[in-house]
Design a protein around this motif. Sequence first.
Motif, PDB file in Angstrom:
ATOM      1  N   ASP A  14      17.919  66.139  54.959  1.00 19.28           N
ATOM      2  CA  ASP A  14      18.798  67.265  55.270  1.00 19.28           C
ATOM      3  C   ASP A  14      18.134  68.521  54.742  1.00 19.28           C
ATOM      4  OD1 ASP A  14      21.359  68.366  56.243  1.00 19.28           O
ATOM      5  OD2 ASP A  14      21.675  68.869  54.147  1.00 19.28           O
ATOM      6  N   ILE A  15      18.371  69.640  55.395  1.00 18.21           N
ATOM      7  CA  ILE A  15      17.819  70.911  54.921  1.00 18.21           C
ATOM      8  C   ILE A  15      18.942  71.913  54.711  1.00 18.21           C
ATOM      9  CG2 ILE A  15      15.648  70.509  56.152  1.00 18.21           C
ATOM     10  CD1 ILE A  15      16.502  72.664  58.175  1.00 18.21           C
ATOM     11  N   GLU A  16      18.710  72.824  53.780  1.00 20.41           N
ATOM     12  CA  GLU A  16      19.596  73.974  53.599  1.00 20.41           C
ATOM     13  C   GLU A  16      18.775  75.229  53.847  1.00 20.41           C
ATOM     14  OE1 GLU A  16      22.707  73.574  53.443  1.00 20.41           O
ATOM     15  OE2 GLU A  16      22.590  71.405  53.076  1.00 20.41           O
ATOM     16  N   THR A  17      19.358  76.160  54.573  1.00 13.74           N
ATOM     17  CA  THR A  17      18.637  77.361  54.978  1.00 13.74           C
ATOM     18  C   THR A  17      19.405  78.623  54.594  1.00 13.74           C
ATOM     19  OG1 THR A  17      19.667  77.433  57.180  1.00 13.74           O
ATOM     20  CG2 THR A  17      17.663  76.090  56.924  1.00 13.74           C
ATOM     21  N   ALA A  18      18.684  79.717  54.510  1.00 14.29           N
ATOM     22  CA  ALA A  18      19.273  81.018  54.182  1.00 14.29           C
ATOM     23  C   ALA A  18      18.540  82.087  54.996  1.00 14.29           C
ATOM     24  CB  ALA A  18      19.137  81.306  52.687  1.00 14.29           C
ATOM     25  N   PRO A  19      19.107  83.270  55.125  1.00 11.16           N
ATOM     26  CA  PRO A  19      18.380  84.375  55.764  1.00 11.16           C
ATOM     27  C   PRO A  19      17.083  84.652  55.006  1.00 11.16           C
ATOM     28  CG  PRO A  19      20.707  84.916  55.554  1.00 11.16           C
ATOM     29  CD  PRO A  19      20.488  83.664  54.767  1.00 11.16           C
ATOM     30  N   GLN A  20      16.077  85.151  55.720  1.00 14.22           N
ATOM     31  CA  GLN A  20      14.796  85.439  55.069  1.00 14.22           C
ATOM     32  C   GLN A  20      14.922  86.523  54.007  1.00 14.22           C
ATOM     33  OE1 GLN A  20      11.587  86.167  57.839  1.00 14.22           O
ATOM     34  NE2 GLN A  20      12.191  84.452  59.125  1.00 14.22           N
ATOM     35  N   HIS A  21      15.891  87.411  54.156  1.00 12.49           N
ATOM     36  CA  HIS A  21      16.094  88.501  53.204  1.00 12.49           C
ATOM     37  C   HIS A  21      17.573  88.555  52.809  1.00 12.49           C
ATOM     38  CE1 HIS A  21      12.028  90.015  53.885  1.00 12.49           C
ATOM     39  NE2 HIS A  21      12.241  89.811  55.174  1.00 12.49           N
ATOM     40  N   PRO A  22      17.876  89.137  51.662  1.00  7.24           N
ATOM     41  CA  PRO A  22      19.267  89.181  51.207  1.00  7.24           C
ATOM     42  C   PRO A  22      20.202  89.930  52.150  1.00  7.24           C
ATOM     43  CG  PRO A  22      17.768  89.696  49.405  1.00  7.24           C
ATOM     44  CD  PRO A  22      16.943  89.679  50.659  1.00  7.24           C
ATOM     45  N   ASP A  23      19.694  91.006  52.755  1.00 12.59           N
ATOM     46  CA  ASP A  23      20.554  91.850  53.581  1.00 12.59           C
ATOM     47  C   ASP A  23      19.802  92.367  54.801  1.00 12.59           C
ATOM     48  OD1 ASP A  23      23.036  92.086  51.860  1.00 12.59           O
ATOM     49  OD2 ASP A  23      21.498  92.788  50.453  1.00 12.59           O
TER      50      ASP A  23
END
Length: 237
Positions: A14-23
């Motif tokens: 399984d993977i967890e992802t986030a935006p490349q930048h905070p905002d």
Amino acid sequence: MLYKLNLEHVLFLDIETAPQHPDFANLDATVQELWTQKTQYQRKDEFTPEEFYERAGIWAEFGKIVCISVGYFVLKGDTRNFRVTSFYGTEEELLKSFKSLLLEHFNQTKHLLCAHNGKEFDFPYIARRMIINGINLPYKLDLFGKKPWEVPHLDTMELWKFGDYKHFTSLKLLAQVLGVPSPKEDMDGSMVRDVFYLEKDIDRIVSYCELDVITTAQVLLRLRNEVLLTDSEIKHI
């Protein structure tokens, strides 16, 4: 066929992802415009591109992987263990570590990768981020020229569809209907961005990611009509 599958040949992930930048403001003007164009149909008139950016982790072009968790069975006689571990750190580092695991321990034709909705999300996302990071794809993720039956991927959501391609079932719902105990989770996928950037709590993300790996393995056991894993059989390494 599923009943004949050797569980020791399957790597659950399984993977967890986030935006490349905070905002959104951290993006240069070109990327802001590309994001605006990419998401115009999803946003419609409900959200501005800036407001919608918190969901950027869904797209490999605008997001990044912050954790990959894996699990695999070790069967010895009547003893059954399920070992779970995670890769995190910089995206390049975790992708290289995951690739090394595939090359060293899951590199034969008999080996399969398994994830819930993996064919639509986890597998292509990992492959795209590897290419973006300048990492050559391992054989298990390089699908070019492969026939459908040669693709070494299992997807528990696809197994549950039974040919019904209109049907989306979340891992949480599938676990519920199959009687898989649902561990107490203090977050969900929509919270990863805030936990990563604002709380800076990677351990919390890792724990959540590993729970999904364990649940995916439990679902596959139920699809095979086998006894579920007990807490004593699950080893975090």
